[in-house]
Design an enzyme around this catalytic site. Structure first.
Site, PDB file in Angstrom:
ATOM      1  N   HIS A  46      35.863 -16.480 -40.267  1.00 25.23           N
ATOM      2  CA  HIS A  46      36.365 -17.232 -41.411  1.00 25.23           C
ATOM      3  C   HIS A  46      37.884 -17.380 -41.378  1.00 25.23           C
ATOM      4  CE1 HIS A  46      32.726 -17.442 -44.264  1.00 25.23           C
ATOM      5  NE2 HIS A  46      32.304 -17.221 -43.028  1.00 25.23           N
ATOM      6  N   HIS A  67      24.924 -15.976 -35.816  1.00 27.08           N
ATOM      7  CA  HIS A  67      23.808 -15.482 -36.614  1.00 27.08           C
ATOM      8  C   HIS A  67      22.891 -14.546 -35.844  1.00 27.08           C
ATOM      9  CE1 HIS A  67      24.246 -19.170 -39.511  1.00 27.08           C
ATOM     10  NE2 HIS A  67      25.272 -18.357 -39.533  1.00 27.08           N
TER      11      HIS A  67
END
Length: 721
Positions: A96, A264
């Site tokens: 992020h 993921h």
């Protein structure tokens, strides 16, 4: 005394110490705000003249990595790790931090440690990443000035992947921290978090209509809404938005699939609780929260009960291990829509085998369904993404390599070219997205080259404008562009309207043979020509100067140039040459300010360059707008003298057109644009203009212009730093 009129009144000036009170921009919101040109002034840096890029070379890198791996498994009660491993949390922190980068203007990204400050530290998408940064504090405290927060954050994510079994592509140190928010970045016009996507799209069914330069579906998100556009699941539509947002981060389809699947493969989503129980984000939290945000004082809020995105569950069976589990579950089962305990849409498998379920983060005797987001389902349903997934499933080694490279690109994209890399693990393979440039010669006779240029017959305006156009593409946001490489002669730059292709071709036809005859690079000759033009203009104004020059620029080739990526560097306006490609919703002076900030210029450097370029006759297309002089081609301070002369009045003649008229007779003397007159109308810029208009500062203006000019010409010479 107690009964006086002053009793109980606050003893401080609110506007000086808090955000309350009416500020200048509150009174006049349309005023040109020059703060972004000075936002990272050295006065804000507590380390003073300290050079992080030198200090980091003495870092005990191996010891730091050893300590980092220990920290990853050293759970703390105040924020316990999922499955006893902080890997997923640190990867999300690094992701992020880096994922805010967008290729359109090069802003965002992890290169400055900006995730420590507003607004990023309080974005809804960054919920609980404040805990990850706080967990890293012991390492920052121990290694001090030898490791920046910006480097530490990205290293944490990279080491986490290594500890989970991935062979990473490499890592470079060298990201220097900033000490306050980056005010120059436009994150969107919305006044509320997660506002409907319609606020930034012309049509949400067409992902390409996302407002430029934005790269996220909603205010406060990095990419797309994990539940679907506007929270409505639709994997095929979401896949379109994933493609657009990742493209705006400079990623192609294969890199997008690799990053989605690899990101993921580890960690989990958190939504086992009530989101409404979370307190304010860090910037709005109470003082006693100690700088942390999203605190839940109503129910248990850690471990299995943490709430972040609202989605709940892991993507894979073994979320602390690098493996092919993501593909195994995504393609091995059918999936159905369900709601998380927090009420978020998520996809869960139908009739999944018990052994394929991930265990609880606190109790390994309990197993739960894995989950997929709408974006994950898009990987399965979008034909192009599915084909790439099938390729990776057939060749796991290709997936490992693709992800390692994509992760490296994600976390290093805004560091610039390879020569800025520092450290033993910095890869030596040259990658096209690093905008490689071969080394240029330094052994040629600079004086002989200058003599040939001076005798070439090129005008001052042609020489200076060509050098400027070559150098002005530099962006301090991601260290791309600039004069090194002479890419102005390659596609796409040679055809940009702002570069005046016909004029450019004529000038290059003169300069390229000089380069071939003398052994100098074309890049050096272009800059030298600009210097010759400035020297001639200064002499015409009565000043003998020599513009400093450092040889060694190289010439890039088409094979070294990612043309699709370079298209984003095209100027659509250049106030320095008084040009706009078309009318825009923002004013010309605002676009000039944006260009100046990207180039790393201060306000007085900007005003010097504009004033000098005007009088030297460098305007795009040869227009006379802002050429406030009778001595075109001479580096005089006439621009400022006439701009501030009260014998002239300014008369509007169109949306961006003005005349300077004699107050007594009304006769027109000069024409101008907003990019000229702002230097006389804005109070701060006029203060600078008045300095250079003074009778005793004509020489100072020439000196300051030359200093700013050299700064622009050398902005991408990282070998000189």
């Amino acid at each position: 005394m107690d009964g006086s009129d002053n009793a109980g009144k606050c003893p401080v000036m609110h506007g000086a110490v808090t955000t309350t009170g009416t500020q200048v921009m509150d009174w006049w919101p349309k005023a040109l705000n020059l703060d972004i040109l000075h936002q990272h002034d050295t006065k804000t840096n507590p380390l003073g003249e300290f050079s992080y890029r030198e200090a980091v070379k003495d870092l005990d890198y191996d010891a730091l990595k050893t300590d980092m791996k220990a920290l990853l498994k050293d759970s703390q009660d105040w924020w316990p790790a999922d499955w006893g491993h902080y890997g997923g949390l640190m990867i999300r922190l690094a992701w992020h931090a880096a994922g805010s980068y967008r290729v359109q203007d090069g802003r965002g990204g992890a290169g400055t440690g900006n995730i420590r400050f507003a607004p990023l530290n309080s974005w809804p998408d960054n919920t609980n990443l404040d805990k990850a940064r706080r967990l890293l504090w012991p390492l920052k405290k121990k290694y001090g000035n030898k490791i920046s927060w910006a480097d530490l954050i990205i290293l944490a994510g990279t080491v986490a992947y290594e500890d989970m079994g991935l062979q990473t592509f490499g890592f470079s140190l060298g990201r220097a921290d900033i000490w306050g928010p980056e005010k120059d970045i436009y994150w969107g016009a919305e006044s509320e978090w997660l506002a409907p996507a319609e606020n930034r799209y012309t049509d949400t069914n067409d992902a390409a209509t996302l407002e430029n330069p934005l790269a996220a579906v909603h205010m406060g998100l990095i990419y797309v809404n994990p539940e679907g556009v506007n929270g409505q699941p639709d994997p095929e539509l979401t896949a379109q938005h994933v493609r657009e947002t990742f493209a705006r981060m400079a990623m192609n389809d294969e890199e997008t699939v690799a990053l989605t699947a690899g990101g993921h493969t580890v960690g989990k989503c958190h939504g086992n609780g009530r989101a409404e129980n979370l307190g304010p984000a860090p910037e709005g939290a109470a003082l006693e929260e100690g700088g942390l945000g999203w605190i839940n004082h109503k129910t248990r809020a850690v471990g299995r009960d943490a709430v972040t995105s609202g989605i709940e569950g892991a993507w894979t069976t073994h979320p602390t291990k690098w493996d092919m589990g993501y593909f195994k579950l995504l393609f091995g089962y059918e999936w159905e829509l369900k709601k998380s305990p927090a009420g978020a849409w998520q996809w869960e498998p139908i009739d999944i085998a018990e052994e394929d379920k991930p265990v609880d983060v606190e109790d390994p005797s309990i197993r739960y369904n894995p989950i997929m987001t709408d974006a994950d389902m898009g990987m399965k349903m979008d034909p192009a993404y599915r084909a790439i997934c099938e390729k990776f499933m057939a060749d796991p080694a290709s997936f490992d390599d693709a992800f390692a490279r994509a992760w490296f690109k994600l976390t290093h994209r805004d560091m610039g070219p390879q020569e800025r890399y520092i450290g033993k693990e910095a890869p030596t393979e040259v990658l096209i997205w690093q905008d490689p440039v071969p080394a240029g010669s330094t052994s040629y006779d600079v004086a002989a080259v200058k003599a040939k240029i001076a005798a070439s017959g090129l005008s001052v305006g042609d020489m200076v404008a060509t050098a400027w156009d070559s150098a002005r593409t530099f962006r301090q946001s991601d260290y791309r562009g600039g004069a090194n490489g002479a890419r102005i002669r390659l596609a796409p730059q040679k055809d940009w309207e702002g570069n005046e292709p016909d004029r450019l071709g004529r000038v290059l036809a003169v300069l390229e043979p000089i380069a071939a005859e003398t052994g100098a690079s074309i890049a050096d000759v272009i800059v030298l020509a600009g210097n010759v033009g400035v020297e001639q203009a200064a002499k015409a104004a009565g000043f003998d100067i020599e513009v400093p020059f450092a040889p060694g620029r190289g010439d890039a080739t088409d094979e070294m140039t990612d043309a699709d990526s370079f298209k984003w560097l095209e100027p659509v306006a250049d106030g320095f040459r008084n040009w706009m490609k078309k009318d825009y919703s923002v004013q010309p002076e605002e676009m000039m300010l944006d260009r100046a900030q990207l180039m790393g210029l201060t306000a007085h450097e900007m005003i010097c360059l504009v004033g000098g370029l005007r009088v030297m006759g460098t305007n795009h297309g040869g227009t006379a707008h802002g050429v406030f002089t009778d001595r075109v081609g001479a580096l005089t301070n006439d621009f400022f003298v006439n701009l501030t002369d009260m014998d002239w009045k300014w008369e509007p003649k169109g949306r961006n057109s003005y005349e300077l008229q004699d107050r007594a007779t009304g006769a027109a003397r000069f024409t101008a644009t907003r990019a000229d007159l702002v230097f006389g109308s804005n109070s701060v810029l006029r203060a600078y203009a008045e300095v250079y208009a003074q009778d005793d500062n004509a020489e100072k203006f020439v000196q300051d212009f030359v200093a700013a000019w050299v700064k622009v010409m050398n902005a991408d010479r990282f070998d000189l730093a």
